[in-house]
Write a protein that holds these residues in place. Structure first.
Motif, PDB file in Angstrom:
ATOM      1  N   GLY A 293      44.900  39.140  18.953  1.00 40.98           N
ATOM      2  CA  GLY A 293      45.452  38.295  19.582  1.00 40.98           C
ATOM      3  C   GLY A 293      46.161  38.513  20.320  1.00 40.98           C
ATOM      4  N   ASP A 294      44.977  38.914  21.838  1.00 44.49           N
ATOM      5  CA  ASP A 294      45.814  38.201  23.122  1.00 44.49           C
ATOM      6  C   ASP A 294      46.147  36.744  23.623  1.00 44.49           C
ATOM      7  OD1 ASP A 294      45.541  41.409  23.982  1.00 44.49           O
ATOM      8  OD2 ASP A 294      43.776  41.590  23.584  1.00 44.49           O
TER       9      ASP A 294
ATOM     10  N   ARG B  78      37.287  46.781  27.411  1.00 40.86           N
ATOM     11  CA  ARG B  78      37.190  47.870  28.694  1.00 40.86           C
ATOM     12  C   ARG B  78      38.805  48.527  29.308  1.00 40.86           C
ATOM     13  NH1 ARG B  78      32.347  49.201  31.230  1.00 40.86           N
ATOM     14  NH2 ARG B  78      33.507  51.657  31.220  1.00 40.86           N
ATOM     15  N   PHE B  79      39.088  47.419  30.706  1.00 43.08           N
ATOM     16  CA  PHE B  79      40.278  47.582  31.244  1.00 43.08           C
ATOM     17  C   PHE B  79      41.560  46.924  31.650  1.00 43.08           C
ATOM     18  CE2 PHE B  79      35.835  48.757  32.999  1.00 43.08           C
ATOM     19  CZ  PHE B  79      35.563  49.690  32.901  1.00 43.08           C
ATOM     20  N   ALA B  80      41.449  45.962  30.609  1.00 43.24           N
ATOM     21  CA  ALA B  80      42.655  44.965  30.753  1.00 43.24           C
ATOM     22  C   ALA B  80      44.581  46.026  30.283  1.00 43.24           C
ATOM     23  CB  ALA B  80      43.070  43.557  30.003  1.00 43.24           C
ATOM     24  N   GLN B  81      45.283  45.712  31.297  1.00 39.30           N
ATOM     25  CA  GLN B  81      46.499  46.417  30.886  1.00 39.30           C
ATOM     26  C   GLN B  81      47.525  45.584  30.500  1.00 39.30           C
ATOM     27  OE1 GLN B  81      46.461  50.055  31.953  1.00 39.30           O
ATOM     28  NE2 GLN B  81      44.488  49.827  30.787  1.00 39.30           N
ATOM     29  N   ASP B  82      48.828  45.830  29.445  1.00 37.17           N
ATOM     30  CA  ASP B  82      49.879  45.466  29.305  1.00 37.17           C
ATOM     31  C   ASP B  82      50.629  45.947  30.555  1.00 37.17           C
ATOM     32  OD1 ASP B  82      51.880  44.396  28.710  1.00 37.17           O
ATOM     33  OD2 ASP B  82      52.070  45.411  26.695  1.00 37.17           O
ATOM     34  N   PHE B  83      51.186  45.696  32.085  1.00 37.68           N
ATOM     35  CA  PHE B  83      51.924  46.461  32.662  1.00 37.68           C
ATOM     36  C   PHE B  83      52.596  46.567  32.517  1.00 37.68           C
ATOM     37  CE2 PHE B  83      53.482  47.750  36.640  1.00 37.68           C
ATOM     38  CZ  PHE B  83      52.706  49.323  36.610  1.00 37.68           C
TER      39      PHE B  83
ATOM     40  N   ASN C  90      47.916  39.985  29.462  1.00 37.48           N
ATOM     41  CA  ASN C  90      47.736  39.230  29.632  1.00 37.48           C
ATOM     42  C   ASN C  90      47.373  38.547  30.878  1.00 37.48           C
ATOM     43  OD1 ASN C  90      48.092  35.570  30.032  1.00 37.48           O
ATOM     44  ND2 ASN C  90      49.920  35.741  28.739  1.00 37.48           N
ATOM     45  N   ILE C  91      46.320  38.331  31.574  1.00 41.03           N
ATOM     46  CA  ILE C  91      45.437  38.226  32.578  1.00 41.03           C
ATOM     47  C   ILE C  91      45.045  36.117  32.548  1.00 41.03           C
ATOM     48  CG2 ILE C  91      43.923  40.001  32.445  1.00 41.03           C
ATOM     49  CD1 ILE C  91      41.689  38.209  31.937  1.00 41.03           C
ATOM     50  N   TRP C  92      45.551  35.625  31.699  1.00 42.21           N
ATOM     51  CA  TRP C  92      45.734  34.364  32.005  1.00 42.21           C
ATOM     52  C   TRP C  92      46.894  33.454  32.354  1.00 42.21           C
ATOM     53  CZ3 TRP C  92      44.193  37.268  28.308  1.00 42.21           C
ATOM     54  CH2 TRP C  92      43.136  36.909  28.032  1.00 42.21           C
ATOM     55  N   SER C  93      48.218  34.200  32.474  1.00 37.92           N
ATOM     56  CA  SER C  93      49.281  33.545  33.029  1.00 37.92           C
ATOM     57  C   SER C  93      49.905  33.426  34.439  1.00 37.92           C
ATOM     58  CB  SER C  93      50.479  34.562  32.300  1.00 37.92           C
ATOM     59  OG  SER C  93      51.695  34.591  33.300  1.00 37.92           O
TER      60      SER C  93
ATOM     61  N   THR D 275      41.801  37.884  38.195  1.00 37.07           N
ATOM     62  CA  THR D 275      40.697  38.571  38.846  1.00 37.07           C
ATOM     63  C   THR D 275      39.771  38.750  38.421  1.00 37.07           C
ATOM     64  OG1 THR D 275      41.707  40.384  38.146  1.00 37.07           O
ATOM     65  CG2 THR D 275      42.639  39.590  39.903  1.00 37.07           C
ATOM     66  N   GLN D 276      38.952  37.504  37.438  1.00 37.01           N
ATOM     67  CA  GLN D 276      37.778  37.237  37.109  1.00 37.01           C
ATOM     68  C   GLN D 276      37.139  38.414  36.209  1.00 37.01           C
ATOM     69  OE1 GLN D 276      36.746  33.896  37.716  1.00 37.01           O
ATOM     70  NE2 GLN D 276      38.417  33.968  37.358  1.00 37.01           N
ATOM     71  N   PHE D 277      37.975  38.755  35.057  1.00 34.46           N
ATOM     72  CA  PHE D 277      37.404  39.449  34.469  1.00 34.46           C
ATOM     73  C   PHE D 277      36.425  38.597  33.467  1.00 34.46           C
ATOM     74  CE2 PHE D 277      39.820  42.700  35.832  1.00 34.46           C
ATOM     75  CZ  PHE D 277      39.883  43.811  34.881  1.00 34.46           C
ATOM     76  N   MET D 278      35.159  39.207  32.829  1.00 39.29           N
ATOM     77  CA  MET D 278      34.634  39.406  32.193  1.00 39.29           C
ATOM     78  C   MET D 278      35.009  39.669  30.284  1.00 39.29           C
ATOM     79  SD  MET D 278      31.892  36.974  33.446  1.00 39.29           S
ATOM     80  CE  MET D 278      31.008  37.294  31.505  1.00 39.29           C
ATOM     81  N   PRO D 279      34.391  38.995  29.218  1.00 42.41           N
ATOM     82  CA  PRO D 279      35.707  39.882  28.184  1.00 42.41           C
ATOM     83  C   PRO D 279      35.464  40.289  27.993  1.00 42.41           C
ATOM     84  CG  PRO D 279      34.548  37.332  27.569  1.00 42.41           C
ATOM     85  CD  PRO D 279      34.054  38.038  28.889  1.00 42.41           C
TER      86      PRO D 279
END
Length: 404
Positions: free
Chosen positions: A173-174, A200-205, A212-215, A191-195
């Protein structure tokens, strides 16, 4: 990270010459082979826990991309000199835009640094080099890119693993399937994360319940990058490196980059700060002389190696460190690059390795990539010929080796 084409300001560095149109029969055969691959992959993905409706939502309408195939096959023969790379990566425009972004987001970046311990200017530099501060994030459908790479087979296991990772992002649901866009190789966001790295590392800061790294808002992406670097060993307060000055009598046999030494060792070898002062003690350091004797030299610390986990390229890590310094207001490289000295192409590097090995200076293989084994072989050749043993592969060195 892991993207094979880096965004450059003013243009996207993914251009390739147009290819001849594929014959109709060949297109039909390729489509059939793709459908067969997709049927087998569906079984594997469901076996990994992907729900059927998620698989179908991601893969419906996906066909192989000729553009992705072109870009994947466009492996560069010629290597840019490091100064040309830095001219673009640490351009005055990129520095100015970085300072503006750093100032605008200072409260957010400060909070991110306080939580993860990763220097804010380094995180900003990664953002700047990966997507020009969010302006070039890529518009390739990630599912199509990864499916194309998996179907072509050269990196099937890797691409299928990443594609399943992309499906999990949707399943968790991300993000909606239609919003999964990024680079031609599947790297996503500011910052170009592979899935798989996302998982492993994405954060909801920002605390909105989504990573949401696409926002348009880069907060979660910047925090994710800080978290990535922290988890890979970032030492708070340690610089990536410093520019240094070497004495005329410097023993270049000490420049083996596989070896680290304390500040006292380098001081005894005559190394000083660029201004001639005593070296600070930031822990064990490697000597980095990207173009050998006659060019800039740096002592790099463990944080430099951490940057390389994001992209395993010395030039990339150097660009991140220097861009971060400039964003923070420090000076760039002060020594002069020897711009008349040319690096070798891939084929020339292979020739050098083959010739050195045939002469008894074993490079442990000839893959066209100059690594520690080749550098050691070059140094021994240089020692035997009375040359400065800096281990650097150049056009001039190859000319000498060709002479036998």
């Amino acid at each position: 990270m892991g993207d094979e084409a880096r965004a450059q300001e003013g243009a996207v560095a993914t251009s390739a010459p147009p290819q001849p149109r594929e014959p109709h029969a060949d297109r039909q055969a390729r489509a059939l082979a793709f459908s067969e691959w997709q049927a087998g992959f569906r079984t594997r993905a469901l076996g990994e826990g992907i729900r059927p409706e998620i698989f179908d939502s991601v893969m419906t309408g996906v066909t192989p991309s000729s553009r992705v195939r072109e870009l994947d096959g466009a492996q560069p023969e010629f290597v840019r000199p490091v100064w040309q790379y830095l001219d673009s990566a640490v351009s005055e425009t990129r520095v100015a835009n970085g300072r503006s972004a750093y100032s605008r987001l200072r409260p957010t970046l400060t909070a991110i640094e306080e939580r993860y311990g990763t220097d804010a200017q380094i995180v900003t530099a990664v953002w700047g080099l990966e997507t020009a501060y969010g302006s070039v994030r890529g518009d390739f459908p990630v599912a199509q890119s990864l499916a194309t790479l998996a179907h072509d087979g050269r990196r099937r296991d890797w691409a299928e693993r990443e594609l399943i990772g992309a499906m999990r992002i949707v399943q968790d649901g991300d993000v909606r399937a239609g919003s999964l866009v990024g680079s031609w190789a599947g790297a996503m966001g500011h910052t170009q994360f592979m899935p798989t790295s996302y998982h492993r590392f994405a954060q909801d800061f920002d605390g909105d319940g989504q990573r949401n790294i696409w926002s348009e808002d880069p907060t979660d992406a910047l925090a994710s990058t800080a978290h990535y670097l922290a988890e890979n060993g970032w030492t708070p307060g340690q610089p990536w490196g410093i520019e240094v000055r070497l004495p005329d009598s410097f023993d270049w046999l000490l420049s083996d980059r596989s070896q680290t030494h304390p500040a006292s060792f380098w001081t005894q070898a005559g190394v000083t700060t660029f201004d001639g002062g005593q070296l600070p003690d930031h822990g064990p350091a490697r000597l980095l002389a990207p173009v050998g004797a006659g060019g800039p030299a740096f002592l790099t610390y463990e944080n430099f190696e951490v940057i390389k986990t994001y992209n395993n390229s010395t030039s990339y890590a150097l660009a991140i460190g220097l861009l971060g310094d400039r964003i923070e207001g420090r000076t760039g490289v002060r020594a002069t690059w020897p711009r008349d000295r040319l690096p070798l192409s891939r084929s020339d590097s292979r020739e050098l390795q083959e010739r050195l090995t045939a002469m008894g200076y074993d490079t442990q293989g000839a893959d066209g990539r100059i690594g520690p084994n080749t550098e050691r072989a070059i140094r021994q050749f240089q020692v035997d010929r009375g040359l400065t043993p800096d281990g650097t592969a150049t056009d001039r060195l190859l000319a000498l080796v060709r002479q036998g």
